[in-house]
Scaffold this motif. Structure first.
Motif, PDB file in Angstrom:
ATOM      1  N   PHE A  63       0.718  -1.024  -0.107  1.00  0.00           N
ATOM      2  CA  PHE A  63      -0.334   0.046   0.080  1.00  0.00           C
ATOM      3  C   PHE A  63       0.868   1.216  -0.015  1.00  0.00           C
ATOM      4  O   PHE A  63       1.492   0.870   0.676  1.00  0.00           O
ATOM      5  CB  PHE A  63      -1.083   0.023   1.516  1.00  0.00           C
ATOM      6  CG  PHE A  63      -2.272  -1.437   1.229  1.00  0.00           C
ATOM      7  CD1 PHE A  63      -2.873  -0.726   0.950  1.00  0.00           C
ATOM      8  CD2 PHE A  63      -1.945  -1.827   2.273  1.00  0.00           C
ATOM      9  CE1 PHE A  63      -3.905  -2.295   0.346  1.00  0.00           C
ATOM     10  CE2 PHE A  63      -2.604  -3.504   1.612  1.00  0.00           C
ATOM     11  CZ  PHE A  63      -4.151  -3.164   1.798  1.00  0.00           C
ATOM     12  N   ALA A  64       0.316   1.908  -1.124  1.00  0.00           N
ATOM     13  CA  ALA A  64       0.958   3.715  -1.006  1.00  0.00           C
ATOM     14  C   ALA A  64       0.921   4.200   0.965  1.00  0.00           C
ATOM     15  O   ALA A  64       0.426   3.944   1.161  1.00  0.00           O
ATOM     16  CB  ALA A  64       0.383   4.696  -1.658  1.00  0.00           C
ATOM     17  N   SER A  66      -0.155   6.912   1.363  1.00  0.00           N
ATOM     18  CA  SER A  66      -1.543   7.521   1.395  1.00  0.00           C
ATOM     19  C   SER A  66      -2.178   6.521   1.759  1.00  0.00           C
ATOM     20  O   SER A  66      -3.900   7.118   2.223  1.00  0.00           O
ATOM     21  CB  SER A  66      -1.905   8.153   0.254  1.00  0.00           C
ATOM     22  OG  SER A  66      -1.907   7.755  -0.437  1.00  0.00           O
ATOM     23  N   ALA A  67      -2.288   5.241   2.341  1.00  0.00           N
ATOM     24  CA  ALA A  67      -3.196   4.346   2.692  1.00  0.00           C
ATOM     25  C   ALA A  67      -2.974   4.060   3.879  1.00  0.00           C
ATOM     26  O   ALA A  67      -4.872   3.079   4.045  1.00  0.00           O
ATOM     27  CB  ALA A  67      -3.398   3.954   1.088  1.00  0.00           C
ATOM     28  N   LEU A 110      -3.514   3.328  -5.242  1.00  0.00           N
ATOM     29  CA  LEU A 110      -2.632   3.307  -4.205  1.00  0.00           C
ATOM     30  C   LEU A 110      -2.133   1.589  -3.146  1.00  0.00           C
ATOM     31  O   LEU A 110      -1.890   1.194  -1.934  1.00  0.00           O
ATOM     32  CB  LEU A 110      -3.737   3.711  -3.115  1.00  0.00           C
ATOM     33  CG  LEU A 110      -3.796   4.646  -2.753  1.00  0.00           C
ATOM     34  CD1 LEU A 110      -5.091   5.566  -2.072  1.00  0.00           C
ATOM     35  CD2 LEU A 110      -2.718   5.626  -3.068  1.00  0.00           C
TER      36      LEU A 110
END
Length: 139
Positions: A63-64, A66-67, A110
């Motif tokens: 996951f990125a 931002s997630a 993401l």
């Protein structure tokens, strides 16, 4: 005042015998229902679900950063590994069905499926199919 805070105050007052339910109902200009909750009539919460006996597949997802909020709000930290670069590795065992693919797709760019390889290929195929719908030239 927030509803949860109001409920906390109400419960506190009733437990401390500082107010009765009737007094609070009058104060808040509401009415009391004639029924009462009898827990012996209702099965325990866990008994209301049928045990899922389907086999599961371990999904390894990247996951990125931002997630992070969405992932940490919903999933056990024991299933997550926070990388120094901010990415999050998630290890989830799910029955492999349409729900899991929809859940993965809901993260859009993401998330990246690392394992299993066939799931990575399936997501790639679904994304390509979705792209084809929008690349047909119609507006």
């Amino acid at each position: 005042m927030k509803t949860d805070r109001l409920l906390s105050i109400t419960i506190y007052l009733i437990n401390r015998k500082k107010a009765t339910a009737r007094e609070l109902a009058d104060y808040f200009e509401t009415t009391l229902l004639p029924e009462f909750f009898d827990p012996s009539v209702h099965p325990p919460y866990k008994d209301t679900f049928q045990q899922d006996t389907r086999s599961t597949t371990l999904f390894v997802l990247k996951f990125a950063p931002s997630a992070r909020g969405r992932i940490t709000d919903y999933y056990n930290p024991l299933n997550l590994h926070f990388m120094p670069d901010g990415f999050i590795m998630g290890f989830f065992s799910f029955p492999e069905d349409e729900w899991v693919y929809g859940w993965i797709l809901s993260f859009g760019p993401l998330v990246e499926v690392l394992e299993p390889a066939h799931a990575r290929q399936r997501i790639k195929s679904l994304v390509n199919s979705m792209g084809n719908v929008y690349n047909k030239g119609s507006s």
